[in-house]
Design a protein around this motif. Structure first.
Motif, PDB file in Angstrom:
ATOM      1  N   PHE A  79       0.924  -1.110  -0.111  1.00 33.90           N
ATOM      2  CA  PHE A  79      -0.026  -0.052  -0.043  1.00 33.90           C
ATOM      3  C   PHE A  79       0.829   1.262  -0.178  1.00 33.90           C
ATOM      4  O   PHE A  79       0.599   2.132  -0.680  1.00 33.90           O
ATOM      5  CB  PHE A  79      -0.930   0.039   1.479  1.00 33.90           C
ATOM      6  N   GLU A  80       1.904   1.046   0.961  1.00 35.18           N
ATOM      7  CA  GLU A  80       2.710   2.502   1.312  1.00 35.18           C
ATOM      8  C   GLU A  80       3.731   2.902  -0.153  1.00 35.18           C
ATOM      9  O   GLU A  80       4.104   3.850  -0.478  1.00 35.18           O
ATOM     10  CB  GLU A  80       3.389   2.417   2.429  1.00 35.18           C
ATOM     11  N   MET A  81       4.001   1.779  -0.808  1.00 39.23           N
ATOM     12  CA  MET A  81       4.760   1.642  -2.170  1.00 39.23           C
ATOM     13  C   MET A  81       3.758   2.344  -3.358  1.00 39.23           C
ATOM     14  O   MET A  81       4.108   2.930  -4.403  1.00 39.23           O
ATOM     15  CB  MET A  81       5.294   0.441  -2.808  1.00 39.23           C
ATOM     16  N   THR A  82       2.588   1.975  -3.205  1.00 41.83           N
ATOM     17  CA  THR A  82       1.661   2.383  -4.463  1.00 41.83           C
ATOM     18  C   THR A  82       0.825   3.741  -4.462  1.00 41.83           C
ATOM     19  O   THR A  82       0.409   4.200  -5.360  1.00 41.83           O
ATOM     20  CB  THR A  82       0.462   1.002  -4.544  1.00 41.83           C
ATOM     21  N   TYR A  83       0.544   3.864  -2.842  1.00 41.72           N
ATOM     22  CA  TYR A  83      -0.267   5.159  -2.614  1.00 41.72           C
ATOM     23  C   TYR A  83       0.365   6.045  -1.849  1.00 41.72           C
ATOM     24  O   TYR A  83       1.287   5.890  -1.033  1.00 41.72           O
ATOM     25  CB  TYR A  83      -1.579   4.809  -1.893  1.00 41.72           C
ATOM     26  N   GLU A  84      -0.079   7.548  -2.072  1.00 46.46           N
ATOM     27  CA  GLU A  84       0.425   8.614  -1.136  1.00 46.46           C
ATOM     28  C   GLU A  84      -0.773   9.215  -0.546  1.00 46.46           C
ATOM     29  O   GLU A  84      -1.721   9.258  -1.302  1.00 46.46           O
ATOM     30  CB  GLU A  84       1.394   9.446  -1.774  1.00 46.46           C
ATOM     31  N   LYS A  85      -0.519   9.745   0.596  1.00 46.66           N
ATOM     32  CA  LYS A  85      -1.585  10.495   1.321  1.00 46.66           C
ATOM     33  C   LYS A  85      -2.105  11.870   0.482  1.00 46.66           C
ATOM     34  O   LYS A  85      -1.156  12.297   0.196  1.00 46.66           O
ATOM     35  CB  LYS A  85      -1.341  10.596   2.749  1.00 46.66           C
ATOM     36  N   VAL A  86      -3.257  11.984   0.172  1.00 45.16           N
ATOM     37  CA  VAL A  86      -3.550  13.161  -0.275  1.00 45.16           C
ATOM     38  C   VAL A  86      -4.038  14.120   0.678  1.00 45.16           C
ATOM     39  O   VAL A  86      -4.797  13.999   1.698  1.00 45.16           O
ATOM     40  CB  VAL A  86      -5.181  12.967  -1.295  1.00 45.16           C
ATOM     41  N   GLU A  87      -3.514  15.322   0.750  1.00 47.22           N
ATOM     42  CA  GLU A  87      -3.958  16.393   1.650  1.00 47.22           C
ATOM     43  C   GLU A  87      -4.613  17.440   1.203  1.00 47.22           C
ATOM     44  O   GLU A  87      -4.458  17.985  -0.073  1.00 47.22           O
ATOM     45  CB  GLU A  87      -2.537  16.838   2.014  1.00 47.22           C
ATOM     46  N   TYR A  88      -5.796  17.774   1.771  1.00 48.82           N
ATOM     47  CA  TYR A  88      -6.409  18.853   1.303  1.00 48.82           C
ATOM     48  C   TYR A  88      -6.518  20.107   2.059  1.00 48.82           C
ATOM     49  O   TYR A  88      -6.590  19.864   3.100  1.00 48.82           O
ATOM     50  CB  TYR A  88      -7.987  18.256   1.303  1.00 48.82           C
ATOM     51  N   ARG A  89      -6.614  21.035   1.467  1.00 51.64           N
ATOM     52  CA  ARG A  89      -6.320  22.411   2.083  1.00 51.64           C
ATOM     53  C   ARG A  89      -7.865  23.087   1.877  1.00 51.64           C
ATOM     54  O   ARG A  89      -8.366  23.108   0.853  1.00 51.64           O
ATOM     55  CB  ARG A  89      -5.208  23.410   1.506  1.00 51.64           C
ATOM     56  N   ARG A  90      -8.205  23.669   3.030  1.00 53.89           N
ATOM     57  CA  ARG A  90      -9.629  24.520   2.645  1.00 53.89           C
ATOM     58  C   ARG A  90      -9.263  25.625   1.900  1.00 53.89           C
ATOM     59  O   ARG A  90      -8.347  26.549   2.040  1.00 53.89           O
ATOM     60  CB  ARG A  90      -9.875  24.818   4.128  1.00 53.89           C
ATOM     61  N   LYS A  91     -10.201  25.843   0.843  1.00 55.23           N
ATOM     62  CA  LYS A  91     -10.091  27.014  -0.034  1.00 55.23           C
ATOM     63  C   LYS A  91     -10.523  28.288   0.628  1.00 55.23           C
ATOM     64  O   LYS A  91     -11.468  28.185   1.526  1.00 55.23           O
ATOM     65  CB  LYS A  91     -10.694  26.794  -1.372  1.00 55.23           C
ATOM     66  N   ASN A  92     -10.143  29.369   0.121  1.00 55.59           N
ATOM     67  CA  ASN A  92     -10.507  30.739   0.574  1.00 55.59           C
ATOM     68  C   ASN A  92     -10.462  30.822   2.164  1.00 55.59           C
ATOM     69  O   ASN A  92     -11.309  31.720   2.429  1.00 55.59           O
ATOM     70  CB  ASN A  92     -11.901  30.981  -0.038  1.00 55.59           C
ATOM     71  N   LYS A  93      -9.564  30.415   2.753  1.00 52.11           N
ATOM     72  CA  LYS A  93      -9.463  30.576   4.069  1.00 52.11           C
ATOM     73  C   LYS A  93      -7.901  31.158   4.414  1.00 52.11           C
ATOM     74  O   LYS A  93      -7.119  30.576   3.987  1.00 52.11           O
ATOM     75  CB  LYS A  93      -9.641  29.183   4.933  1.00 52.11           C
ATOM     76  N   LEU A  94      -7.873  31.929   5.148  1.00 51.87           N
ATOM     77  CA  LEU A  94      -6.615  32.850   5.335  1.00 51.87           C
ATOM     78  C   LEU A  94      -6.331  32.728   7.068  1.00 51.87           C
ATOM     79  O   LEU A  94      -7.348  32.608   7.675  1.00 51.87           O
ATOM     80  CB  LEU A  94      -6.705  34.399   5.008  1.00 51.87           C
ATOM     81  N   SER A  95      -5.249  32.437   7.309  1.00 55.44           N
ATOM     82  CA  SER A  95      -4.998  32.578   8.661  1.00 55.44           C
ATOM     83  C   SER A  95      -3.694  33.212   8.751  1.00 55.44           C
ATOM     84  O   SER A  95      -2.630  33.256   8.231  1.00 55.44           O
ATOM     85  CB  SER A  95      -4.692  30.956   9.015  1.00 55.44           C
ATOM     86  N   THR A  96      -3.673  34.105   9.878  1.00 56.45           N
ATOM     87  CA  THR A  96      -2.532  34.980  10.236  1.00 56.45           C
ATOM     88  C   THR A  96      -2.288  34.899  11.617  1.00 56.45           C
ATOM     89  O   THR A  96      -3.252  34.600  12.404  1.00 56.45           O
ATOM     90  CB  THR A  96      -2.990  36.488   9.806  1.00 56.45           C
TER      91      THR A  96
END
Length: 162
Positions: A79-96
């Motif tokens: 599994f770890e050779m075949t797949y990589e984790k998909v990271e989603y970022r929230r769109k239109n969100k700013l953080s300061t």
């Protein structure tokens, strides 16, 4: 002999015995003989009704839900050779992050307002660039790599904010 590369596909998966079992696993009638010993280091296993027949999944194996809803086990190393984790970022969100000096509140407000004005100006410039590119694209009926443009605008924004 020809070589082949796996097509891009997103699947849902979890590591049996380590991750929380998702709803699609718990409520799936293809999962049978699910056993979990509640002692320290206890065994976990289940049988899965797959398209190839019944397959056993043990602790540490990944359980995958495919693109058509099918489920099947996969050994962790494969599994770890075949797949990589998909990271989603929230769109239109700013953080300061902002540190306020309580001794001079009015000065903090002025600094914050100045930063916000700069940010708004940067957004307006980015919007103008997108409008100009759209006009050019429509005028010349040419293809434009939108992802590249968005990436460049993001870099410009980051530079302006820093």
């Amino acid at each position: 002999m020809a070589k082949f590369k796996k097509k891009y596909e997103e699947v849902e998966a979890f590591k049996l015995g380590y991750d929380v079992e998702p709803k699609w696993f718990i409520e799936n009638d293809r999962v049978c003989n699910f056993m979990e010993e509640k002692c320290i280091g206890g065994n976990v296993s289940c049988d899965l009704k797959t398209l190839e027949g019944i397959m056993r999944a043990n602790k540490g194996d990944y359980i995958i839900q495919g693109v058509k809803g099918e489920i099947y086990p996969c050994k962790a190393d494969i599994f770890e050779m075949t797949y990589e984790k998909v990271e989603y970022r929230r769109k239109n969100k700013l953080s300061t992050e902002m540190t306020l000096d309580s001794t001079n509140f009015q000065e903090n407000i002025k600094k914050a307002r100045k930063e916000l004005d700069l940010f708004i100006q940067t957004l307006e410039k980015a919007n103008d660039k997108v409008d100009k590119l759209t006009e050019k694209m429509n005028k010349y009926a040419c293809k434009v790599d939108i992802d590249k443009i968005v990436k460049q605008l993001g870099e410009c924004l980051r530079e302006s904010i820093e």
